[in-house]
Design a protein around this motif. Structure first.
Motif, mmCIF file in Angstrom:
data_model
loop_
_atom_site.group_PDB
_atom_site.id
_atom_site.type_symbol
_atom_site.label_atom_id
_atom_site.label_comp_id
_atom_site.label_asym_id
_atom_site.label_seq_id
_atom_site.Cartn_x
_atom_site.Cartn_y
_atom_site.Cartn_z
ATOM 1 N N LEU A 166 39.911 34.255 43.179
ATOM 2 C CA LEU A 166 40.193 33.548 44.426
ATOM 3 C C LEU A 166 40.113 34.448 45.650
ATOM 4 O O LEU A 166 39.755 34.004 46.728
ATOM 5 C CB LEU A 166 41.587 32.918 44.352
ATOM 6 N N GLN A 167 40.472 35.714 45.457
ATOM 7 C CA GLN A 167 40.610 36.618 46.596
ATOM 8 C C GLN A 167 41.517 35.926 47.613
ATOM 9 O O GLN A 167 42.601 35.524 47.298
ATOM 10 C CB GLN A 167 39.236 36.986 47.165
ATOM 11 N N GLU A 168 41.036 35.728 48.846
ATOM 12 C CA GLU A 168 41.876 35.067 49.846
ATOM 13 C C GLU A 168 41.330 33.701 50.239
ATOM 14 O O GLU A 168 41.606 33.196 51.311
ATOM 15 C CB GLU A 168 42.013 35.956 51.087
ATOM 16 N N LYS A 169 40.551 33.089 49.380
ATOM 17 C CA LYS A 169 39.948 31.802 49.709
ATOM 18 C C LYS A 169 40.943 30.652 49.581
ATOM 19 O O LYS A 169 40.658 29.539 50.005
ATOM 20 C CB LYS A 169 38.752 31.541 48.781
ATOM 21 N N HIS A 170 42.083 30.913 48.989
ATOM 22 C CA HIS A 170 43.022 29.840 48.681
ATOM 23 C C HIS A 170 44.307 29.980 49.499
ATOM 24 O O HIS A 170 45.365 29.573 49.079
ATOM 25 C CB HIS A 170 43.353 29.865 47.186
ATOM 26 N N LEU A 171 44.200 30.546 50.690
ATOM 27 C CA LEU A 171 45.398 30.791 51.476
ATOM 28 C C LEU A 171 45.631 29.710 52.518
ATOM 29 O O LEU A 171 46.213 29.955 53.555
ATOM 30 C CB LEU A 171 45.320 32.159 52.158
ATOM 31 N N PHE A 172 45.153 28.497 52.265
ATOM 32 C CA PHE A 172 45.450 27.411 53.189
ATOM 33 C C PHE A 172 46.957 27.182 53.240
ATOM 34 O O PHE A 172 47.491 26.705 54.233
ATOM 35 C CB PHE A 172 44.738 26.132 52.753
ATOM 36 N N CYS A 173 47.651 27.503 52.191
ATOM 37 C CA CYS A 173 49.099 27.302 52.135
ATOM 38 C C CYS A 173 49.804 28.657 52.135
ATOM 39 O O CYS A 173 49.847 29.336 51.122
ATOM 40 C CB CYS A 173 49.486 26.500 50.895
ATOM 41 N N HIS A 174 50.345 29.031 53.298
ATOM 42 C CA HIS A 174 51.012 30.322 53.388
ATOM 43 C C HIS A 174 52.287 30.369 52.556
ATOM 44 O O HIS A 174 52.806 31.440 52.277
ATOM 45 C CB HIS A 174 51.352 30.614 54.852
ATOM 46 N N LEU A 175 52.795 29.200 52.154
ATOM 47 C CA LEU A 175 54.002 29.174 51.341
ATOM 48 C C LEU A 175 53.761 29.749 49.953
ATOM 49 O O LEU A 175 54.712 30.084 49.242
ATOM 50 C CB LEU A 175 54.527 27.737 51.231
ATOM 51 N N CYS A 176 52.502 29.854 49.538
ATOM 52 C CA CYS A 176 52.192 30.429 48.228
ATOM 53 C C CYS A 176 52.297 31.949 48.244
ATOM 54 O O CYS A 176 52.404 32.573 47.188
ATOM 55 C CB CYS A 176 50.782 30.029 47.790
ATOM 56 N N THR A 177 52.251 32.553 49.416
ATOM 57 C CA THR A 177 52.217 34.004 49.512
ATOM 58 C C THR A 177 53.425 34.680 48.881
ATOM 59 O O THR A 177 53.279 35.599 48.072
ATOM 60 C CB THR A 177 52.073 34.441 50.976
ATOM 61 N N PRO A 178 54.664 34.281 49.209
ATOM 62 C CA PRO A 178 55.804 34.974 48.587
ATOM 63 C C PRO A 178 55.785 34.870 47.067
ATOM 64 O O PRO A 178 56.251 35.783 46.377
ATOM 65 C CB PRO A 178 57.011 34.228 49.172
ATOM 66 N N ARG A 179 55.239 33.772 46.542
ATOM 67 C CA ARG A 179 55.211 33.600 45.100
ATOM 68 C C ARG A 179 54.220 34.573 44.457
ATOM 69 O O ARG A 179 54.443 35.080 43.373
ATOM 70 C CB ARG A 179 54.865 32.153 44.775
ATOM 71 N N ARG A 180 53.121 34.831 45.115
ATOM 72 C CA ARG A 180 52.185 35.824 44.604
ATOM 73 C C ARG A 180 52.791 37.222 44.689
ATOM 74 O O ARG A 180 52.651 38.031 43.775
ATOM 75 C CB ARG A 180 50.885 35.772 45.410
ATOM 76 N N LEU A 181 53.490 37.498 45.777
ATOM 77 C CA LEU A 181 54.057 38.822 45.974
ATOM 78 C C LEU A 181 55.116 39.143 44.937
ATOM 79 O O LEU A 181 55.258 40.293 44.512
ATOM 80 C CB LEU A 181 54.662 38.919 47.378
ATOM 81 N N GLN A 182 55.875 38.153 44.522
ATOM 82 C CA GLN A 182 56.902 38.397 43.520
ATOM 83 C C GLN A 182 56.295 38.908 42.213
ATOM 84 O O GLN A 182 56.850 39.779 41.554
ATOM 85 C CB GLN A 182 57.703 37.117 43.276
ATOM 86 N N PHE A 183 55.144 38.376 41.872
ATOM 87 C CA PHE A 183 54.423 38.846 40.688
ATOM 88 C C PHE A 183 54.056 40.316 40.848
ATOM 89 O O PHE A 183 54.249 41.130 39.935
ATOM 90 C CB PHE A 183 53.175 37.998 40.481
#
Length: 298
Positions: A166-183
């Protein structure tokens, strides 16, 4: 600039008179010394017999069916108030997540509702395949609590493959960012996680995803995020991606966006009632962020 005590009390009153019980109990917990157990019971009111969470835990739908996203939200909220532990993870959450895991090893974002309850159109056409936004945070929490179960092996492979794809193609929803960072924060392979995190920070500093048009009515909503969504606390892992002055400007703009009745608004919601629920969520998030940056006069 700080949120004045009068403005804070207006936001408080808006939450207590318009928000759902879960946001009210979270407000009591974060701002008035309320018990964590109250939040726990509010969250578990959304739980089904299959162990998943439904019943409109996100206000875009009123359908009762269990949804993976709602179950992740429940898990994150229980952790937020300090009541999560390894035993609860394994007994109350993992049986449902393992049941809905796809052949690829990941957990879907959502399932199409099978009931006739009202729901947003995007739920009716959702792709029921494995998703980064649910699998990554679940794994992050499992790593954080030092859980080691066979399910994690294939799920881990799925997340890394998705990050590469995906790289950064799926960042339409910034709310997903913290969930990725936790991983990435809790993954045991620290070298690999740090390299991925650096790639993300480099992208964030060079992309044009941040909205700096404070006059835009969509500022801070889907597709037009501000920096505080990526760094809602000064000690967050992405905080060093932004300058102090840029963060300060966004905080000032956020304070100025408060409505006369005390809310911070969104345009989401199928009904006026659901819009109020979303506004309650947004107002609580804003107060927590302003508190983290010492921007409230209590």
């Amino acid at each position: 600039m700080k949120l004045s005590r009068e403005q804070y009390l207006k936001a408080r009153d808006f939450i207590l008179t318009n928000a759902r019980m879960i946001e009210r109990r979270l407000f009591h917990y974060h701002f008035e010394g309320g018990p964590a157990k109250g939040v726990f019971h509010a969250v578990y009111a959304y739980r089904n017999r299959d162990g998943g969470f439904g019943h409109g835990m996100e206000p875009d739908t009123a359908s009762p069916e269990s949804q993976p996203l709602f179950s992740v939200m429940a898990l994150e909220t229980i952790e937020e108030v300090g009541l999560l532990n390894k035993e609860l993870l394994l007994s109350d959450f993992m049986p449902y997540f393992e049941e809905v895991t796809t052949d690829k090893g990941g957990v879907p974002w959502m399932f199409r509702p099978t009931s006739s309850y009202p729901c947003a159109d995007h739920f009716k056409t959702v792709k029921e395949w494995a998703a980064l936004s649910t699998t990554a945070p679940l794994l992050g929490i499992l790593y954080k609590y030092e859980v080691d179960i066979p399910w994690m092996n294939t799920a881990d492979q799925f997340v890394w493959q998705e990050l590469d794809r995906l790289q950064e193609k799926h960042l339409f929803c910034h709310l997903c960012t913290p969930r990725r960072l936790q991983f990435l924060q809790f993954h045991p392979d620290r070298n690999r996680a740090k390299k991925e995190l650096k790639k993300y920070k480099d992208w964030l500093q060079t992309s044009e995803i941040i909205c700096d048009d404070y006059a835009d009515e969509g500022w801070g909503l889907y597709g037009k995020p501000h920096r505080l969504y990526f760094a809602p606390h000064p000690n967050d892992v992405l905080s060093d991606s932004f300058t102090t002055s840029d963060i300060a400007r966004d905080l000032n703009a956020l304070i100025q966006k408060q409505k006369p009745d005390g809310r911070w608004d969104t345009w989401y919601g199928l009904s006026e009632g659901m819009k109020l629920e979303w506004a309650g969520i947004q107002t609580l998030w804003t107060l927590k962020t302003l508190k983290a940056y010492d921007r409230i006069e209590f």
